[in-house]
Design an enzyme around this catalytic site. Structure first.
Site, PDB file in Angstrom:
ATOM      1  N   GLU A 144      32.610  69.576  25.351  1.00  0.00           N
ATOM      2  CA  GLU A 144      31.911  70.328  26.386  1.00  0.00           C
ATOM      3  C   GLU A 144      30.958  69.376  27.107  1.00  0.00           C
ATOM      4  O   GLU A 144      30.229  68.663  26.439  1.00  0.00           O
ATOM      5  CB  GLU A 144      31.119  71.502  25.804  1.00  0.00           C
ATOM      6  CG  GLU A 144      30.530  72.362  26.911  1.00  0.00           C
ATOM      7  CD  GLU A 144      29.786  73.602  26.387  1.00  0.00           C
ATOM      8  OE1 GLU A 144      29.747  73.829  25.181  1.00  0.00           O
ATOM      9  OE2 GLU A 144      29.247  74.308  27.236  1.00  0.00           O
ATOM     10  N   MET A 286      27.575  72.061  18.606  1.00  0.00           N
ATOM     11  CA  MET A 286      28.679  72.478  19.472  1.00  0.00           C
ATOM     12  C   MET A 286      29.594  73.446  18.737  1.00  0.00           C
ATOM     13  O   MET A 286      29.990  73.203  17.608  1.00  0.00           O
ATOM     14  CB  MET A 286      29.442  71.231  19.928  1.00  0.00           C
ATOM     15  CG  MET A 286      30.650  71.510  20.796  1.00  0.00           C
ATOM     16  SD  MET A 286      30.157  72.319  22.348  1.00  0.00           S
ATOM     17  CE  MET A 286      31.635  73.272  22.673  1.00  0.00           C
ATOM     18  N   GLU A 287      29.950  74.530  19.453  1.00  0.00           N
ATOM     19  CA  GLU A 287      30.622  75.681  18.846  1.00  0.00           C
ATOM     20  C   GLU A 287      32.138  75.588  18.808  1.00  0.00           C
ATOM     21  O   GLU A 287      32.810  76.632  18.805  1.00  0.00           O
ATOM     22  CB  GLU A 287      30.222  76.936  19.620  1.00  0.00           C
ATOM     23  CG  GLU A 287      30.810  77.045  21.050  1.00  0.00           C
ATOM     24  CD  GLU A 287      29.889  76.548  22.149  1.00  0.00           C
ATOM     25  OE1 GLU A 287      28.998  75.736  21.852  1.00  0.00           O
ATOM     26  OE2 GLU A 287      30.063  76.968  23.319  1.00  0.00           O
ATOM     27  N   HIS A 320      23.205  80.353  16.476  1.00  0.00           N
ATOM     28  CA  HIS A 320      23.633  80.206  17.872  1.00  0.00           C
ATOM     29  C   HIS A 320      25.108  79.783  17.953  1.00  0.00           C
ATOM     30  O   HIS A 320      25.912  80.418  18.638  1.00  0.00           O
ATOM     31  CB  HIS A 320      22.737  79.181  18.567  1.00  0.00           C
ATOM     32  CG  HIS A 320      23.080  78.928  19.997  1.00  0.00           C
ATOM     33  ND1 HIS A 320      22.433  79.556  21.033  1.00  0.00           N
ATOM     34  CD2 HIS A 320      24.011  78.127  20.568  1.00  0.00           C
ATOM     35  CE1 HIS A 320      22.950  79.155  22.177  1.00  0.00           C
ATOM     36  NE2 HIS A 320      23.913  78.278  21.920  1.00  0.00           N
ATOM     37  N   GLU A 321      25.459  78.727  17.265  1.00  0.00           N
ATOM     38  CA  GLU A 321      26.838  78.219  17.362  1.00  0.00           C
ATOM     39  C   GLU A 321      27.817  79.216  16.771  1.00  0.00           C
ATOM     40  O   GLU A 321      28.894  79.437  17.311  1.00  0.00           O
ATOM     41  CB  GLU A 321      26.979  76.863  16.677  1.00  0.00           C
ATOM     42  CG  GLU A 321      26.006  75.781  17.156  1.00  0.00           C
ATOM     43  CD  GLU A 321      25.952  75.597  18.659  1.00  0.00           C
ATOM     44  OE1 GLU A 321      26.962  75.853  19.340  1.00  0.00           O
ATOM     45  OE2 GLU A 321      24.879  75.211  19.170  1.00  0.00           O
ATOM     46  N   HIS A 324      28.590  82.064  19.114  1.00  0.00           N
ATOM     47  CA  HIS A 324      29.498  81.689  20.199  1.00  0.00           C
ATOM     48  C   HIS A 324      30.950  82.048  19.887  1.00  0.00           C
ATOM     49  O   HIS A 324      31.768  82.131  20.795  1.00  0.00           O
ATOM     50  CB  HIS A 324      29.446  80.177  20.444  1.00  0.00           C
ATOM     51  CG  HIS A 324      28.440  79.747  21.477  1.00  0.00           C
ATOM     52  ND1 HIS A 324      28.321  80.358  22.700  1.00  0.00           N
ATOM     53  CD2 HIS A 324      27.534  78.731  21.481  1.00  0.00           C
ATOM     54  CE1 HIS A 324      27.369  79.746  23.410  1.00  0.00           C
ATOM     55  NE2 HIS A 324      26.873  78.766  22.689  1.00  0.00           N
ATOM     56  N   GLU A 343      25.852  80.991  27.465  1.00  0.00           N
ATOM     57  CA  GLU A 343      24.636  80.419  26.875  1.00  0.00           C
ATOM     58  C   GLU A 343      23.445  81.385  26.910  1.00  0.00           C
ATOM     59  O   GLU A 343      22.740  81.528  25.921  1.00  0.00           O
ATOM     60  CB  GLU A 343      24.288  79.089  27.545  1.00  0.00           C
ATOM     61  CG  GLU A 343      25.323  77.990  27.287  1.00  0.00           C
ATOM     62  CD  GLU A 343      25.558  77.708  25.810  1.00  0.00           C
ATOM     63  OE1 GLU A 343      24.760  78.134  24.963  1.00  0.00           O
ATOM     64  OE2 GLU A 343      26.590  77.063  25.498  1.00  0.00           O
TER      65      GLU A 343
END
Ligand SMILES: [Zn+2]
Length: 884
Positions: A144, A286-287, A320-321, A324, A343
């Site tokens: 990303e 990063m997800e 958070h990840e 996602h 986001e």
């Protein structure tokens, strides 16, 4: 993805720390120009022959015409610095392709085809840390936003969804662990000490979610049973020596999975979930589907090496990840202009999760503090943009506090207006409607209208208008009626001068002065430019508490008496509003002092009022320490500077320090008593002990200003006796700002004690770079030549220079030396890691809001950067916008 969060070191105020040369004017990409891609790629097979020096990539794409797009007789496959070894079409070698800049263009007749492309990449030479790169002998990826095109040629845009079958092969000794997205389907040995593994991800996904990890790693494993009974194998992969520090990360993962089922009805959808910690990483984490890649900073923790803030940040970023997986992966973005769709929504989800885990009041205050310290300045400066931008040259520059944090606030306003139950109906409908699709912000708003029953026609302006709205508030009283007058303005920003009024939900309460209570909170929605509301039944003028819980991301401007603020600071039953009253009290005083609008006597009276309010905070038995610690914090330098059209950072810093001295002197005995009482709590991770550690650090901050000798002795004793990193770092933070032998001894001790632990050595750099010591600039210069400093490691660069750029007295030194150091850093870092280099431009970009002498020095540094040949697209865009 998570932008690297840096919870505060200095003074408890948070600062968010995280291509070949491009011609002079990289192209502007516009949201309005979106067109669907002429081809679909339903399947991709990747074969990696892994090596640190060279990795060979065979990529086989199934392509078919896109029925929703205009037909094309060529397919454009994005690349970035790639060399083609061979191209086959439907099994046969072809030569009729051509390169158009970095992209490969291949003629293609109508119908389905198979395209095979072979490329070679060099992970060890990849210092940008985008695409496939080497870190400490392992291989990993970051795709990303546009890293996949640095691995192979592909339509590298988020609306192309494919299933991935990935085979990796390499030496067993070097890469004993081979991971990719989805589920492992097969593995085996091959000749010459080599082995291979094949992974299949059944969920169609865009290329930015692809990931691969190969290396010598060990895992903490566990399992989770989802609400429908699916057994999921969980693993957190790290280097062997880091394994003991992964327990908290695993706990956080299990809590996140459970919470998302309960709070949003979202269940995990693969048989495995892997997290890998990497020490060289541009962002926070990063997800990637089923294989999250994390900066080690957001995985590794134990009480000896991680602070309480680190523990919270790990829990928040893991959440958070993980979240996602639905808000970003199952429903992804149509194009990068919709970044806030995934986001902003996921930040709101991680904030709500952390509120449930850590306590709502303090978490809300922390989130607002970050918003004000980072997003408000962005929104009032040259880089201001709406949460859904209209154009960009380099998308990496739009991973901003506006897209993330203001994006979350915009969704939170919808939740406030709808109520949590209806909001959940809206999100359920959004997931149901768009599962498996690449969606837009408009799709989300529509689902919220249909599912939650909100009319959001006017509210959509929050997606297109930049700038922090100002709400002027006045309360008058006559007879038994209190009349509230509200007036909103949305300030002009570089993209647009004239703005329309937006719906602003304001939670408010009117307090009776005698009883100290109110008759219930109300929600007022200010949709017009101006509005007045009458409240009857008030024989005396009530005290107004407004924007409770920070219900709207606006700045409130009102004439309010010191007496009313002192009242609210003591009585408000909304914790955020109580915090806000303390902040307002200090902000109003410091703004008046810096504007030279107070007589000596008025200044003295102002300080006395603040000291009186703070004394109540220090001694109020009903407060828990965690909240007390928040109420003790002075407003940060950047938030104070925001109060001025043109700010003098030197003056603001000096007056803020002078106030700290006055408070430290006036409240010395209370502060010492608080520190003594808090020191009796055990070194455990429970709420009470964590709160105690927070107030100890704050007490030392004030004492260091008021009575440096006493503070140095107390801090040295706290350092020596510390059983947690929170206590040790809190003490060292204070000592680092105080010249003397205690400082030197403890800095040497800290380094020797934790030498080799990169994350703790990062703290050692950051503490010195953000210190109040008068020679902080000299210290940073020396640290830049320290053997442990390394321009290629983003965490280390941020720990020294982002901490320095957030240190007001050093960065804003009147000589301009601080500005020069940051400009020199940008120029040195740009050829190595443009994405990280560009993140240092915004501090210099603030020049228009700074007094003229410093502004000229800042501008000169930006011009020096702009005049340099071969700038990256990232830095070029940020510098030209900042000068624009
Ligand atoms: Zn994210």
């Amino acid at each position: 993805m998570d932008i690297a969060r840096t919870p505060s070191i200095a003074d408890g105020n948070p600062q968010m720390a995280d291509a070949p040369p491009v011609p002079a004017q990289p192209p502007l990409i516009r949201r309005a120009d979106y067109k669907p891609f002429p081809w679909l790629v339903p399947e991709i097979r990747l074969h990696f022959d892994l090596g640190i020096e060279t990795t060979r990539v065979v990529s086989t794409l199934k392509v078919a015409p896109n029925p929703d797009a205009a037909a094309d007789d060529v397919i454009r496959l994005n690349g970035d610095g790639l060399q083609v070894s061979s191209v086959k079409l439907d099994g046969l070698p072809v030569k009729n392709w051509e390169m158009d800049g970095p992209d490969l263009v291949l003629p293609l007749s109508a119908g389905e085809h198979e395209v095979e492309i072979v490329t070679e990449v060099s992970p060890e030479k990849n210092s940008q840390l985008m695409g496939l790169y080497a870190s400490n002998g392992m291989l990993c990826t970051q795709c990303e936003a546009e890293g996949f095109r640095r691995i192979t040629f592909f339509p590298d845009r988020p609306d192309i969804l494919s299933t991935y079958l990935v085979k990796m092969e390499g030496p067993v000794a070097q890469f004993p662990v081979l991971l990719s997205n989805g589920n492992k389907v097969s593995a085996g040995e091959s000749a010459g000490g080599r082995h291979w593994a094949e992974w299949h991800d059944p969920w169609p996904k865009p290329s930015y979610l692809f990931a691969l990890v190969a290396g010598d790693l060990v895992a903490r494993t566990d399992s989770f049973t989802t609400m429908s009974g699916r057994e999921v194998d969980l693993a957190v992969w790290v280097r062997a020596e880091d394994l003991p520090r992964t327990e908290h990360a695993m706990d956080s993962l299990k809590k996140s999975m459970k919470w998302d089922e309960e709070a949003f009805g979202r269940e995990y959808d693969l048989d495995v979930f892997n997290i890998v910690a990497v020490s060289d990483f541009n962002m926070g984490a990063m997800e990637n589907k089923g294989l999250n890649v994390f900066n080690t900073k957001y995985v590794l923790a134990d009480p000896d090496t991680a602070t309480d803030g680190d523990y919270d940040a790990i829990e928040g970023v893991i959440g958070h990840e993980y979240f996602h997986n639905w808000s970003g992966n199952r429903v992804t973005c149509r194009d990068w202009f919709q970044l806030s769709l995934k986001e902003g929504f996921t930040v709101l989800r991680d904030q709500l999760f952390s509120q449930d885990m850590q306590g709502e009041a303090v978490k809300r205050i922390e989130d607002v503090r970050v918003l004000r310290a980072v997003q408000f300045p962005e929104d009032s400066g040259p880089l201001a943009h709406p949460i859904r931008p209209d154009s960009f040259r380099e998308i990496s520059n739009f991973y901003t506090a506006t897209v993330y944090n203001k994006g979350a606030e915009v969704l939170r306003m919808m939740r406030t207006m709808a109520g949590p139950v209806a909001f959940r109906q809206g999100t359920d409908l959004y997931f149901e409607r768009h599962d498996g699709e690449a969606a837009t912000c408009e799709d989300f708003v529509k689902a919220m209208e249909d599912g939650a029953g909100l009319d959001l026609r006017q509210f959509r302006l929050w997606y297109s208008q930049a700038g922090t709205p100002k709400v002027e508030v006045s309360l008058t009283h006559k007879g038994d009626t209190a009349t509230l007058a509200l007036k909103q303005t949305v300030p002009p920003t570089p993209d647009r001068i004239a703005k329309k009024p937006m719906p602003i939900p304001l939670r408010l309460a009117l307090f009776d002065r005698d009883s100290g209570s109110h008759d219930g909170e109300q929600l007022v929605i200010l949709s017009e430019a101006e509005k007045t509301i009458a409240f009857e039944g008030f024989a005396r003028s009530p005290v107004l508490s407004i924007n409770r819980g920070f219900s709207a991301p606006v700045s409130i401007e009102r004439e309010v008496s010191t007496e009313d603020l002192v009242f609210l600071a003591a009585h408000d039953d909304d914790p955020f509003a109580r915090y806000e009253a303390m902040q307002d009290l200090v902000v109003a005083h410091l703004v008046a002092v810096c504007s030279d609008s107070l007589t000596g006597a008025a200044q003295e009276a102002g300080r006395k009022a603040i000291a009186g309010a703070l004394r109540k905070v220090l001694t109020d038995d009903r407060l828990d320490d965690s909240m007390r610690g928040e109420l003790m914090m002075l407003p940060g330098q950047t938030y104070l500077a925001e109060q001025f059209l043109v700010a003098d950072p030197g003056r603001i810093h000096a007056e803020r320090e002078a106030l700290k001295v006055a408070l430290g002197v006036a409240l010395e005995s209370e502060l010492i008593a608080l520190h003594e009482r808090a020191s009796t709590l055990p070194a455990t991770l429970d709420h009470a002990s964590r709160g105690a550690r927070k107030v100890k650090a704050q007490a030392l901050v004030y004492l260091a200003a008021g009575n440096p000798d006493v503070a140095a002795k107390m801090a040295a004793a706290q350092y020596d006796a510390a059983q947690t990193m929170t206590d040790r770092q809190g003490a060292l933070m204070v000592l680092t700002g105080l010249p003397g032998v205690a400082r030197t001894d403890r800095l040497i001790d800290f380094y020797n004690r934790y030498r080799g632990n990169e994350l703790v050595v990062d703290k050692w750099f950051a503490l010195q770079a953000s210190s109040l010591h008068p020679d902080a600039i000299e210290h940073v210069k020396a640290l830049a030549n320290h053997p442990d400093f390394n321009l290629r490691n983003p965490n280390r660069v941020r720990s020294l220079y982002m901490a320095f750029a957030g240190n007001p007295h050093a960065f804003h030194a009147a000589s301009g030396e601080g500005y020069r150091m940051i400009a020199d850093l940008i120029l040195a870092l740009d050829p190595i890691n443009p994405q990280t280099a560009a993140r240092f431009v915004p501090p210099l970009g603030r020049w228009r809001r700074i007094e003229p002498q410093r502004a000229a020095l800042m501008r000169a540094e930006l011009e020096r950067i702009a005049a340099t040949d071969g700038l990256s697209r990232d830095t070029y865009e940020q510098v030209t916008r900042s000068l624009g």
